[in-house]
Design an enzyme around this catalytic site. Structure first.
Site, PDB file in Angstrom:
ATOM      1  N   THR A 137      -3.740  -5.722   2.275  1.00  0.00           N
ATOM      2  CA  THR A 137      -3.763  -7.180   2.298  1.00  0.00           C
ATOM      3  C   THR A 137      -5.191  -7.713   2.162  1.00  0.00           C
ATOM      4  O   THR A 137      -6.163  -7.007   2.444  1.00  0.00           O
ATOM      5  CB  THR A 137      -3.132  -7.683   3.603  1.00  0.00           C
ATOM      6  N   MET A 229      -3.975  -7.616   9.865  1.00  0.00           N
ATOM      7  CA  MET A 229      -3.174  -7.192   8.712  1.00  0.00           C
ATOM      8  C   MET A 229      -3.710  -5.896   8.128  1.00  0.00           C
ATOM      9  O   MET A 229      -2.940  -5.022   7.717  1.00  0.00           O
ATOM     10  CB  MET A 229      -3.140  -8.292   7.648  1.00  0.00           C
ATOM     11  N   HIS A 230      -5.028  -5.735   8.081  1.00  0.00           N
ATOM     12  CA  HIS A 230      -5.616  -4.483   7.598  1.00  0.00           C
ATOM     13  C   HIS A 230      -5.190  -3.308   8.456  1.00  0.00           C
ATOM     14  O   HIS A 230      -4.934  -2.211   7.938  1.00  0.00           O
ATOM     15  CB  HIS A 230      -7.140  -4.592   7.577  1.00  0.00           C
ATOM     16  N   GLU A 231      -5.110  -3.518   9.744  1.00  0.00           N
ATOM     17  CA  GLU A 231      -4.679  -2.439  10.636  1.00  0.00           C
ATOM     18  C   GLU A 231      -3.257  -1.981  10.316  1.00  0.00           C
ATOM     19  O   GLU A 231      -2.914  -0.810  10.487  1.00  0.00           O
ATOM     20  CB  GLU A 231      -4.785  -2.900  12.090  1.00  0.00           C
ATOM     21  N   PHE A 234      -3.818  -0.971   5.680  1.00  0.00           N
ATOM     22  CA  PHE A 234      -4.909  -0.280   4.988  1.00  0.00           C
ATOM     23  C   PHE A 234      -4.836   1.238   5.121  1.00  0.00           C
ATOM     24  O   PHE A 234      -5.413   1.965   4.313  1.00  0.00           O
ATOM     25  CB  PHE A 234      -6.259  -0.758   5.517  1.00  0.00           C
TER      26      PHE A 234
END
Length: 249
Positions: A137, A229-231, A234
């Site tokens: 994201t 969101m990265h957690e 990603f």
């Protein structure tokens, strides 16, 4: 100030031009370029002669966002885009900033330019928020600043599809910024800069603080949500596969 990747110089009274020129990484956010940008804006902050900043790139590159190595470091949990706050350098700058985006603006590099007070694009160049191309994201405040600058509909399309857009295409979509042939972008930016540099410094600082104050207050919460969101997105194996297979294509 002059080094291998950043050229910062007062070109006319009150006007300072910051040129990104990391040709090895095509103005990707290498450690040298990131540190140079932070140092440059600190220099600008401490110089009371400056009234307006023009940020530009070299040849057909404005800024290319995270390097492959940096993306892999985030994937592996060794880094975050918040480790160096590039995204709001222009917004946090006390004086007006013009992004003279004469070349390609890719991912975080494009978003870096979007935080300026004035934006000038080139017809020939590619602009993209290509985060989702790699399966993760958006970051860098993209989910906040792009709807603010381009409108919700176009911003959501750009963020979700990760498609490439020529400046001429964005012009047809009705973006509220000048889109000019590449060789005219910097000259137009200087026309704007001269109009700004004619004004008293204290008034420029006061008005910019008022105009961007709400954005400065809201950004921290947006960044926190983007990191969350990265957690979630990603660290999947597919992301690494995409970074290795698709980077630079």
């Amino acid at each position: 100030m002059m080094d291998s990747v950043i050229d910062l110089r007062e070109t006319e009274p009150g006007i300072v031009q910051l040129t990104m020129q990391d040709k090895v990484h095509k103005n990707g956010f290498s450690e040298a370029l990131m540190n140079g940008l932070v140092q440059a804006f600190e220099t600008i902050k401490n110089n009371e002669r400056f009234k307006v900043v023009i940020v530009t790139g070299y040849e057909n590159y404005f800024a290319s966002g995270g390097t492959q190595e940096a993306l892999l470091a985030i994937y592996e949990g060794r880094a975050s885009f918040t480790d160096v706050n590039l995204y709001s350098l222009a917004q946090d700058c006390s004086i007006p900033v013009i992004s003279a985006m004469q070349g390609h603006g890719i991912g975080g590099g494009f978003i870096f330019g979007m935080f300026a007070d004035f934006i000038v694009l080139s017809k020939e160049s590619i602009y993209t928020t290509n985060f989702m191309k790699y399966g993760f994201t958006p970051g860098m405040g993209a989910t906040y600043i792009l709807p603010q600058k381009f409108g919700v509909s176009l911003a959501h399309e750009m963020l979700l599809t990760a498609a490439n857009y020529r400046g001429a295409q964005l012009e047809k979509r009705g973006i509220p910024y000048p889109v000019l042939p590449r060789n005219e972008v910097l000259a137009y930016a200087y026309e704007l800069a001269r109009q700004i540099a004619d004004k008293p410094l204290h008034s420029l600082i006061t008005l910019k603080d008022h105009l961007v104050g709400p954005a400065r207050e809201q950004l921290a919460a947006i960044i926190k949500k983007e990191v969350q969101m990265h957690e979630k997105t990603f660290h999947h194996p597919e992301v690494k596969e995409r970074i290795m297979a698709l980077f630079g294509k």
